[in-house]
Design a protein around this motif. Structure first.
Motif, PDB file in Angstrom:
ATOM      1  N   ASP A   1      43.764 -32.849 -19.198  1.00  0.00           N
ATOM      2  CA  ASP A   1      42.424 -33.048 -18.641  1.00  0.00           C
ATOM      3  C   ASP A   1      42.104 -32.059 -17.525  1.00  0.00           C
ATOM      4  O   ASP A   1      40.954 -31.618 -17.388  1.00  0.00           O
TER       5      ASP A   1
ATOM      6  N   THR B   1      39.973 -36.298 -11.324  1.00  0.00           N
ATOM      7  CA  THR B   1      40.705 -37.077 -12.331  1.00  0.00           C
ATOM      8  C   THR B   1      40.559 -38.571 -12.111  1.00  0.00           C
ATOM      9  O   THR B   1      40.251 -39.034 -11.017  1.00  0.00           O
TER      10      THR B   1
ATOM     11  N   GLY C   1      37.426 -30.861 -19.737  1.00  0.00           N
ATOM     12  CA  GLY C   1      38.442 -30.567 -18.730  1.00  0.00           C
ATOM     13  C   GLY C   1      38.020 -29.521 -17.722  1.00  0.00           C
ATOM     14  O   GLY C   1      37.062 -28.766 -17.923  1.00  0.00           O
TER      15      GLY C   1
ATOM     16  N   LEU D   1      42.997 -27.329 -22.448  1.00  0.00           N
ATOM     17  CA  LEU D   1      42.071 -28.263 -21.812  1.00  0.00           C
ATOM     18  C   LEU D   1      41.247 -29.031 -22.835  1.00  0.00           C
ATOM     19  O   LEU D   1      40.789 -28.479 -23.846  1.00  0.00           O
TER      20      LEU D   1
END
Length: 257
Positions: free
Chosen positions: A31, A205, A90, A86
């Motif tokens: 991510d 995140t 991301g 990614l």
């Protein structure tokens, strides 16, 4: 697949050539990438540490090798591979100084990343300039970019605003350099403060996300992920630095006293 140097429920550390190791990871499997790539400054010159003049050489990892040719080719390959890894929404954070950040910014745009921010990290206690022929170097840059212009990246705006006293957080972050506690198990010559890494992870995140640090060094990203309950994949070529990273993570787990 290479066996982990260390792993627990959240953290996996690998000893490997980062660019080669990344090729073995599945497409769109992470991510967020947090990267502090080599600055390639180990050229026999001098620097300053603790007010004393010391060699600028940090180790073989900071030297351009025949395998990759030059810094631009290395960074081009690195950013091409992170783009593959990614997920569609991301993001990537990349540290740099004036020596490499312009090259990094150019290559991010070449690979069609979307530049989100250029964060300036202001060091409140930088080493003095012993040469007295230029201004004291007291900042580093952190470019934050999403995978593409179409990405709907995650940003924890409310938490960042809360941390900033109810006001929008700006792109200049002022902190001291790493403290003695962060050097308990040893240190890396380009080690970053855990306060900076923690902020980056909390901003970009959620707990179910996976963070990749392809140049994990002494493990600050892994330690921050352990504290914040994020999954982390860390890669480094040096067993010496990975051992420091392992012990730091184990300390946060409560398995090292």
């Amino acid at each position: 697949m290479i066996q982990p140097f260390y792993n627990n429920k959240l953290i996996r550390l690998y000893q490997a050539d980062s660019l080669e190791m990344m090729k073995t990871l599945p497409e769109e499997s992470v991510d967020v990438v947090i990267a502090d790539p080599p600055y390639f400054l180990s050229n026999g010159g001098t620097s300053n540490r603790g007010g004393k003049q010391v060699s600028v050489n940090k180790g073989d990892w900071d030297k351009v090798t025949e395998k990759y040719g030059d810094s631009e080719r290395f960074n081009d390959l690195f950013l091409s591979e992170t783009k593959r890894l990614l997920k569609p929404n991301g993001t990537i954070w990349v540290f740099g100084t004036m020596h490499n950040i312009f090259e990094i910014g150019y290559l991010l745009q070449k690979h069609k990343y979307r530049l989100l921010n250029n964060v300036t990290w202001q060091k409140l206690n930088p080493p003095p300039n012993l040469g007295r022929r230029m201004f004291t170097h007291s900042t580093e840059n952190i470019i934050w970019a999403s995978k593409s212009i179409k990405s709907k990246h995650y940003f924890n705006y409310d938490l960042m605003r809360e941390y900033n006293g109810g006001k929008q957080m700006k792109d200049v972050w002022s902190t001291p350099v790493i403290n003695k506690k962060e050097r308990t198990f040893g240190q890396h010559p380009t080690q970053k403060p855990i306060s900076i890494i923690t902020r980056m992870i909390e901003a970009s995140t959620t707990e179910e996300m996976t963070v990749l640090d392809p140049f994990v060094g002494s493990g600050t990203t892994a330690v921050a992920c352990q504290i914040l309950h994020r999954h982390c994949i860390g890669i480094d070529l040096s067993s010496e630095y990975l051992d420091i990273a392992k012990r730091r993570v184990q300390y946060e787990e409560g398995n090292l006293f």
